[in-house]
Enzyme design. Structure first.
Site, PDB file in Angstrom:
ATOM      1  N   CYS A  83     -25.574 -12.931 -20.111  1.00 32.56           N
ATOM      2  CA  CYS A  83     -25.630 -14.053 -19.624  1.00 32.56           C
ATOM      3  C   CYS A  83     -26.696 -14.536 -18.297  1.00 32.56           C
ATOM      4  O   CYS A  83     -26.306 -15.360 -17.855  1.00 32.56           O
ATOM      5  CB  CYS A  83     -23.989 -13.893 -19.764  1.00 32.56           C
ATOM      6  SG  CYS A  83     -23.472 -13.488 -18.316  1.00 32.56           S
ATOM      7  N   GLY A  86       0.852  -1.022   0.009  1.00 29.03           N
ATOM      8  CA  GLY A  86       0.054   0.111   0.291  1.00 29.03           C
ATOM      9  C   GLY A  86       1.150   1.047  -0.373  1.00 29.03           C
ATOM     10  O   GLY A  86       0.355   2.135   0.218  1.00 29.03           O
ATOM     11  N   CYS A 101     -22.505  -7.673 -18.886  1.00 32.83           N
ATOM     12  CA  CYS A 101     -21.561  -7.160 -17.887  1.00 32.83           C
ATOM     13  C   CYS A 101     -20.577  -6.541 -18.599  1.00 32.83           C
ATOM     14  O   CYS A 101     -20.048  -6.541 -19.774  1.00 32.83           O
ATOM     15  CB  CYS A 101     -20.737  -8.928 -18.306  1.00 32.83           C
ATOM     16  SG  CYS A 101     -21.400 -10.336 -17.533  1.00 32.83           S
ATOM     17  N   CYS A 135     -27.502  -9.951 -15.756  1.00 36.49           N
ATOM     18  CA  CYS A 135     -26.663  -9.694 -17.240  1.00 36.49           C
ATOM     19  C   CYS A 135     -28.233  -9.927 -18.390  1.00 36.49           C
ATOM     20  O   CYS A 135     -29.098 -11.288 -18.386  1.00 36.49           O
ATOM     21  CB  CYS A 135     -25.542 -10.159 -17.121  1.00 36.49           C
ATOM     22  SG  CYS A 135     -24.894 -10.312 -19.620  1.00 36.49           S
ATOM     23  N   CYS A 172     -18.525 -12.526 -19.553  1.00 35.10           N
ATOM     24  CA  CYS A 172     -19.933 -12.540 -20.135  1.00 35.10           C
ATOM     25  C   CYS A 172     -20.159 -14.105 -21.352  1.00 35.10           C
ATOM     26  O   CYS A 172     -20.937 -14.455 -21.276  1.00 35.10           O
ATOM     27  CB  CYS A 172     -20.776 -11.391 -20.699  1.00 35.10           C
ATOM     28  SG  CYS A 172     -22.679 -11.323 -20.889  1.00 35.10           S
TER      29      CYS A 172
HETATM   30 ZN   LIG Z   1     -23.070 -11.576 -18.872  1.00 41.28          ZN
END
Ligand SMILES: [Zn+2]
Lengths: 257, 298
Positions: free
Chosen positions: B248, B36, B270, B245, B276
């Site tokens: 999909c 970090g 997506c 989505c 996807c």
């Molecule tokens: Zn998708």
């Protein structure tokens, strides 16, 4: 008797061959208000910077009794310790509110910042404390989400005070806290300060060129001239019965209309 | 996956000369050692504009070996100009194999997304970072932000979140949502959606962040604790989507809004195109699959 909260000894600051201040020594205890008065260039601002650890002295020392009782020389504090002190046990009220506030952050955020800096992570609690403090400094709670830019000069100064006092510090430094304000606004601010100082048992070191401010706020006065303390004592004694010719001059000049 | 090819003549492997790559690797090692923490490095000019992620490209160039398989995504997609160009750049200069499949890649360079498919041990995710300093907009002085990091003096970050809640009723930040790494450094995760923030936490993959214009590298070694900043009574919340989505049917992926015709028709799909496509190949079907022209699907 407990040790003083802050103890200054032989405080001297040279800027090259120009004198800032010389051989200043005093103690301050909890609940005491000390006014440092003098004209501009008298060394009072240098002294305030030394006392608040923002400037290292050429010689001399400032000892502070921490919350855990340990007495520490300010120059021995690490940057992290100094910052922690500044946002917990100390406050600093600047003449120019823009220096002491975040002008781009709401009033609530300004008051809450210290709490968040020391680990507060509950929004509702932080906000409740900010509301409580706005009330205590006589700012309408309904204006909590406004930025200080929307506030009057007197309100900004009161907000700055709230921001400093929210962590219940024991010592507050003030640099001309009423400077630049209208007389009626000044009177209200001084009245508020007096009340808060008494309620919270604050120790205050206030630098001012205005003897009326010193008269209203302080228990004791140190008069500075050319980097040295020329007269010190209880406020009423010094202002009513000044011994030094220079102090007499200062006092008489404020009595003139 | 496209097989490795012979790199173009006249280039150093992956474009940068060996000395530069060693310098960047030293910065990466330091960054990995202090999770970090932003490590300065002597960033080089690359033959592309800064906006294309030259910091990430330099990090990738420094870690790439001939046996690596590279995937490059831009906002989750493998086929944008930016992703295609960077992929082609490394194909040409390093001859490495490239892929669009997250599971096949050993190095994934990304602008603004973390793949949906959880990364595994041995994979490295390289982020392109525009602004590495999370405190920048609160405290413009670099000398001061450096001290704030050194002292873990991060109250100001919460002031920003406080202001968000005071103004909007909730923490409004949805991208580049700041995190605390291993309880120590506050870090800007680059402009990924906050939806992706939980994926950084305890990831088995190595995560490297490169900022070219600002010349900073930082890192999350595998299995690093990464916590999104929040308040006890306003905890961090991952973005949730109302509908799955449209292509999909995924309910746990980050979705983009896509315009599908000139009559104002829209759908949510997506943003991770590989995710996807893989799901569709596996037989998952969204509500609109088949209803829209092929060109609009990717
Ligand atoms: Zn998708």
């Amino acid at each position: 008797m407990t040790a003083p909260l802050l103890e200054a000894r032989g405080l001297t600051k040279w800027y090259g061959d120009r004198l800032g201040c010389r051989d200043v020594a005093f103690d301050i205890h909890e609940g005491e208000v000390l006014a440092i008065v003098g004209e501009s260039g008298s060394g009072k601002s240098t002294l305030l910077s030394l006392l608040s650890g923002q400037l290292a002295p050429t010689s001399g020392s400032v000892a502070y009794r921490m919350r855990d009782g340990a007495i520490r020389d300010l120059v021995s504090l690490s940057e992290a310790e100094r910052r922690f002190l500044f946002r917990t046990d100390w406050g600093f009220v600047h003449q120019d509110a823009a220096k002491g506030l975040r002008m781009g952050v709401s009033a609530g955020g300004n008051v809450g910042e210290r709490l968040m800096a020391v680990g507060a992570r509950h929004y509702g609690d932080i906000r409740a404390k900010a509301e409580d403090w706005l009330e205590r400094v006589e700012i309408e709670v309904g204006r909590i989400d406004e930025k200080p830019t929307a506030y009057s000069g007197g309100m900004r100064q009161r907000l700055q005070i709230a921001r400093n006092l929210v962590t219940a510090p024991r010592l507050v430094f003030m640099d001309e806290p009423t400077g630049g304000l209208d007389v009626s606004v000044q009177a209200r601010l001084l009245d508020l300060l007096r009340r808060l100082v008494a309620d919270m048992g604050l120790a205050v070191i206030v630098v001012t060129h205005d003897l009326a401010v010193a008269r209203l706020l302080s228990d004791r006065i140190m008069v500075m001239r050319r980097g040295r303390v020329i007269e010190a004592g209880l406020t009423d004694r010094v202002l009513d019965d000044p011994r030094e010719a220079y102090t007499q001059l200062l006092v008489s000049s404020i009595l003139q209309p | 996956m496209t097989a490795p090819i012979k790199p173009a003549e006249g280039y150093a492997f992956a474009y940068l000369d060996e000395q530069t790559k060693r310098m960047i690797r030293r910065a990466i090692l330091k960054a990995v050692a202090i999770p970090g923490h932003q490590v300065p490095f002597a960033a080089r000019d690359m033959p592309m504009p800064y906006g294309w992620g030259t910091g990430g490209i330099q990090v990738t160039a420094a870690i790439l070996g001939p046996a690596d398989v590279l995937k490059v995504i831009d906002q989750g997609a493998d086929d944008t100009t930016n992703a295609v160009s960077i992929r082609a750049f490394f194909q040409k200069t390093a001859g490495v194999a490239v892929t669009t499949r997250t599971s096949e890649a050993t190095v994934v360079q990304t602008r603004h997304r973390i793949p949906e498919k959880p990364l595994v041990a041995g994979q490295t995710l390289v982020y392109q970072v525009p602004i590495p300093e999370p405190l920048r907009f609160l405290e413009p002085r670099e000398t001061e932000t450096r001290v704030m990091h050194a002292l873990a003096d991060y109250g100001l970050m919460h002031v920003k979140l406080y202001e968000d809640i005071a103004t909007h009723g909730h923490i409004a930040k949805t991208y580049a949502y700041p995190v605390k790494v291993e309880g120590r450094y506050v870090m800007d995760p680059s402009p990924i959606p906050k939806f992706d923030n939980p994926k950084m936490h305890m990831s088995p993959a190595l995560q490297l962040f490169g900022a070219g214009r600002e010349k900073r590298i930082y890192a999350l070694p595998p299995f690093t604790r990464v916590a999104s900043l929040d308040f006890e009574d306003h905890p961090f919340e991952r973005t949730r989507f109302e509908a799955p989505c449209a292509l999909c049917g995924a309910t746990d992926a980050y979705l983009d809004e896509v315009v599908i015709d000139d009559r104002g028709g829209r759908m949510f799909v997506c943003s991770d195109t590989d995710h996807c496509e893989t799901r569709r190949q596996e037989g998952h079907r969204g509500a609109l699959l088949g209803d829209i022209p092929e060109e609009a699907r990717s």
